[in-house]
Design a protein around this motif. Structure first.
Motif, PDB file in Angstrom:
ATOM      1  N   TYR A  15       0.886  -1.390   0.098  1.00 25.05           N
ATOM      2  CA  TYR A  15       0.049  -0.132   0.202  1.00 25.05           C
ATOM      3  C   TYR A  15       1.008   1.394  -0.179  1.00 25.05           C
ATOM      4  N   ASP A  16       0.594   2.143  -0.796  1.00 26.15           N
ATOM      5  CA  ASP A  16       1.401   3.454  -0.903  1.00 26.15           C
ATOM      6  C   ASP A  16       0.205   4.430  -0.728  1.00 26.15           C
ATOM      7  N   PRO A  17       0.418   5.285   0.321  1.00 25.17           N
ATOM      8  CA  PRO A  17      -0.409   6.518   0.793  1.00 25.17           C
ATOM      9  C   PRO A  17      -0.535   7.597  -0.297  1.00 25.17           C
ATOM     10  N   LYS A  18       0.485   7.475  -1.293  1.00 22.28           N
ATOM     11  CA  LYS A  18       0.758   8.565  -2.152  1.00 22.28           C
ATOM     12  C   LYS A  18      -0.440   8.580  -3.230  1.00 22.28           C
ATOM     13  N   LYS A  19      -0.888   7.256  -3.363  1.00 22.88           N
ATOM     14  CA  LYS A  19      -2.060   6.860  -4.336  1.00 22.88           C
ATOM     15  C   LYS A  19      -3.381   7.102  -3.968  1.00 22.88           C
ATOM     16  N   GLY A  20      -3.655   7.660  -2.492  1.00 15.98           N
ATOM     17  CA  GLY A  20      -4.810   8.043  -2.160  1.00 15.98           C
ATOM     18  C   GLY A  20      -5.291   7.056  -1.083  1.00 15.98           C
ATOM     19  N   GLY A  21      -6.695   6.869  -0.792  1.00 16.15           N
ATOM     20  CA  GLY A  21      -7.193   5.999   0.232  1.00 16.15           C
ATOM     21  C   GLY A  21      -7.081   4.734  -0.018  1.00 16.15           C
ATOM     22  N   LEU A  22      -7.576   3.961   0.856  1.00 13.34           N
ATOM     23  CA  LEU A  22      -7.481   2.363   0.552  1.00 13.34           C
ATOM     24  C   LEU A  22      -8.343   1.983  -0.328  1.00 13.34           C
ATOM     25  N   ASN A  23      -9.694   2.419  -0.508  1.00  8.83           N
ATOM     26  CA  ASN A  23     -10.531   2.163  -1.633  1.00  8.83           C
ATOM     27  C   ASN A  23     -10.004   2.242  -2.919  1.00  8.83           C
ATOM     28  N   LYS A  24      -9.442   3.544  -3.258  1.00  6.87           N
ATOM     29  CA  LYS A  24      -8.796   4.011  -4.607  1.00  6.87           C
ATOM     30  C   LYS A  24      -7.836   3.111  -4.690  1.00  6.87           C
ATOM     31  N   PHE A  25      -6.810   2.670  -3.729  1.00  6.33           N
ATOM     32  CA  PHE A  25      -5.609   1.890  -4.069  1.00  6.33           C
ATOM     33  C   PHE A  25      -6.076   0.549  -4.370  1.00  6.33           C
ATOM     34  N   LEU A  26      -7.063  -0.253  -3.641  1.00  9.23           N
ATOM     35  CA  LEU A  26      -7.768  -1.420  -4.277  1.00  9.23           C
ATOM     36  C   LEU A  26      -8.568  -1.542  -5.485  1.00  9.23           C
ATOM     37  N   GLY A  27      -9.147  -0.033  -5.913  1.00  7.00           N
ATOM     38  CA  GLY A  27     -10.023  -0.129  -6.932  1.00  7.00           C
ATOM     39  C   GLY A  27     -11.473  -0.351  -6.710  1.00  7.00           C
ATOM     40  N   THR A  28     -11.779  -0.240  -5.494  1.00  8.52           N
ATOM     41  CA  THR A  28     -13.200  -0.605  -5.166  1.00  8.52           C
ATOM     42  C   THR A  28     -13.796   0.600  -4.654  1.00  8.52           C
ATOM     43  N   HIS A  29     -15.223   0.535  -4.495  1.00  8.66           N
ATOM     44  CA  HIS A  29     -15.956   1.610  -3.723  1.00  8.66           C
ATOM     45  C   HIS A  29     -16.275   1.478  -2.497  1.00  8.66           C
ATOM     46  N   ALA A  30     -16.635   2.649  -1.473  1.00  6.98           N
ATOM     47  CA  ALA A  30     -16.835   2.217  -0.211  1.00  6.98           C
ATOM     48  C   ALA A  30     -18.291   1.654   0.132  1.00  6.98           C
ATOM     49  N   LEU A  31     -18.898   1.591  -0.801  1.00  3.30           N
ATOM     50  CA  LEU A  31     -20.448   1.013  -0.614  1.00  3.30           C
ATOM     51  C   LEU A  31     -20.316  -0.257  -1.195  1.00  3.30           C
ATOM     52  N   ARG A  32     -19.265  -0.991  -1.695  1.00  3.66           N
ATOM     53  CA  ARG A  32     -19.222  -2.241  -2.280  1.00  3.66           C
ATOM     54  C   ARG A  32     -20.213  -2.544  -3.247  1.00  3.66           C
ATOM     55  N   GLU A  33     -20.915  -3.650  -3.307  1.00  4.82           N
ATOM     56  CA  GLU A  33     -22.049  -4.163  -4.114  1.00  4.82           C
ATOM     57  C   GLU A  33     -22.973  -3.064  -4.426  1.00  4.82           C
ATOM     58  N   ARG A  34     -23.366  -2.196  -3.286  1.00  5.72           N
ATOM     59  CA  ARG A  34     -24.497  -1.544  -3.388  1.00  5.72           C
ATOM     60  C   ARG A  34     -24.188  -0.071  -4.606  1.00  5.72           C
ATOM     61  N   ALA A  35     -22.870  -0.265  -5.028  1.00  2.00           N
ATOM     62  CA  ALA A  35     -22.418   0.801  -5.764  1.00  2.00           C
ATOM     63  C   ALA A  35     -21.968   0.450  -7.232  1.00  2.00           C
ATOM     64  N   ARG A  36     -22.540  -1.067  -7.450  1.00  2.00           N
ATOM     65  CA  ARG A  36     -21.901  -1.567  -8.704  1.00  2.00           C
ATOM     66  C   ARG A  36     -22.838  -0.685  -9.949  1.00  2.00           C
ATOM     67  N   LYS A  37     -23.729  -0.112  -9.741  1.00  2.16           N
ATOM     68  CA  LYS A  37     -24.190   0.776 -11.162  1.00  2.16           C
ATOM     69  C   LYS A  37     -24.184   2.070 -10.741  1.00  2.16           C
ATOM     70  N   ILE A  38     -23.000   2.473  -9.899  1.00  4.23           N
ATOM     71  CA  ILE A  38     -23.080   3.958  -9.674  1.00  4.23           C
ATOM     72  C   ILE A  38     -22.693   4.908 -10.900  1.00  4.23           C
ATOM     73  N   ASP A  39     -21.982   4.137 -11.815  1.00  3.30           N
ATOM     74  CA  ASP A  39     -21.794   4.854 -12.997  1.00  3.30           C
ATOM     75  C   ASP A  39     -23.057   5.185 -13.883  1.00  3.30           C
ATOM     76  N   GLN A  40     -24.307   4.541 -13.628  1.00  2.00           N
ATOM     77  CA  GLN A  40     -25.302   4.890 -14.326  1.00  2.00           C
ATOM     78  C   GLN A  40     -26.140   5.898 -13.423  1.00  2.00           C
ATOM     79  N   GLY A  41     -25.701   6.428 -12.304  1.00  2.00           N
ATOM     80  CA  GLY A  41     -26.646   7.229 -11.513  1.00  2.00           C
ATOM     81  C   GLY A  41     -27.490   6.399 -10.649  1.00  2.00           C
ATOM     82  N   ILE A  42     -27.159   4.989 -10.318  1.00  2.00           N
ATOM     83  CA  ILE A  42     -27.897   4.303  -9.584  1.00  2.00           C
ATOM     84  C   ILE A  42     -27.011   3.631  -8.571  1.00  2.00           C
ATOM     85  N   ILE A  43     -27.675   3.722  -7.126  1.00  2.00           N
ATOM     86  CA  ILE A  43     -27.218   3.290  -5.997  1.00  2.00           C
ATOM     87  C   ILE A  43     -28.239   2.215  -5.516  1.00  2.00           C
ATOM     88  N   ILE A  44     -28.049   1.262  -4.816  1.00  2.00           N
ATOM     89  CA  ILE A  44     -28.719   0.136  -4.248  1.00  2.00           C
ATOM     90  C   ILE A  44     -28.899   0.712  -2.571  1.00  2.00           C
TER      91      ILE A  44
END
Length: 303
Positions: A15-44
């Motif tokens: 982990y490199d703190p310079k790359k941002g937070g942990l979610n950004k480093f892992l390439g995930t969203h803080a809401l996990r599966e609830r945000a799988r359609k967030i690119d379409q403006g949809i949240i579960i």
């Protein structure tokens, strides 16, 4: 607690703190599966059914409060208030239904897939608080007489609702009573009663010591107070009778004569009518009365 949240997460060795937070480093969203359609403006989200509905697919009844995983989408604005639409799947069939918020009427509107169960009533008949409409608010602002009438009706409605509110308050007191508060009230009442009993006991002890008695006294009653009042009146009457006897001795002639009755009767009634006591008469008046008596007796003997 907020400063300890980062300590509860696992940080990989690369982990490199310079790359941002942990979610950004892992390439995930803080809401996990609830945000799988967030690119379409949809949240579960977890949506709770606001009222009873009938599903158009299976024709089954779905009660108010049933929860679903719904897709939340922003579809517009009402002035500055956003309007959201929720899409969810029936748990009894494959039918989907959509519900949209209605900020103008403070309600939800079914868009498709279901129909509302109509069991509505006038909230005024149920003694509920209904928000004023735009027309009513404008009329209240512009018309002083209408505002006065409206305030009078509100005051009357408040007075009419007091008995019902008192019943609800008593019911809540019985249902949601606080054991600690009840215990505190009971202990306070016990302390007050204990002080009253101790004060009564001290008074009884003083009375027994004064009377040189060794008995147990019963609590004072209303009948005892009435008897004490009557005894006080009788004692005053006895004192009056004693004063009357003293007056009789004072007025009684020192020498026997034939006018004892007239003198004693007239003078005695006069003194009694003026309510003269022994102290009021004094020594001087005693001597005056005796002298008059002697003079009167001498004149009677000469005749």
């Amino acid at each position: 607690m907020g400063e300890r949240k980062g300590q509860n997460k696992y940080y990989p060795p690369d982990y490199d703190p310079k790359k941002g937070g942990l979610n950004k480093f892992l390439g995930t969203h803080a809401l996990r599966e609830r945000a799988r359609k967030i690119d379409q403006g949809i949240i579960i989200i977890r949506f709770e059914m606001p009222y009873n509905i009938w599903c158009d697919g299976c024709k089954n009844h779905i009660g108010m409060g049933v929860r679903y995983n719904a897709e939340k989408t922003r579809v517009g604005n009402y002035y500055t208030t956003p309007i959201y639409q929720f899409r969810m799947k029936c748990h009894l069939c494959d039918n989907h239904f959509e519900i949209k918020t209605d900020p103008a009427n403070l309600d939800y509107v079914i868009m498709s897939g279901a129909r509302r169960q109509e069991n509505r009533w006038d909230p005024l008949q149920n003694e509920q608080i209904v928000p004023e409409t735009k027309e009513t608010q404008k009329k209240l602002f512009d018309d002083p007489m209408y505002k006065l009438e409206h305030q009078t009706k509100d005051a009357q409605a408040g007075d009419d609702a007091k008995p019902a509110l008192e019943k609800l308050y008593m019911r809540n007191t019985d249902v949601w009573k606080d054991n600690y508060e009840a215990n505190s009230m009971l202990r306070a009442q016990f302390r007050k009663t204990k002080k009253e009993l101790k004060l009564s006991e001290d008074q009884d002890k003083k009375l027994l010591i004064k009377s040189s008695l060794d008995i147990s006294l019963l609590p004072e009653t209303d009948q005892d107070r009435q008897m004490a009042t009557l005894m006080t009146l009788q004692s005053r009457s006895a004192k009056d009778r004693e004063d009357e006897k003293r007056l009789d001795l004072l007025i009684k002639p020192a020498l026997p004569s034939s006018t004892i009755t007239s003198f004693g009767g007239v003078k005695r009634q006069k003194l009694l009518s003026n309510k003269l006591s022994v102290e009021e008469l004094g020594i001087k008046k005693k001597k005056t009365t005796v002298n008059k008596l002697i003079d009167y007796s001498s004149s009677s003997s000469d005749d």
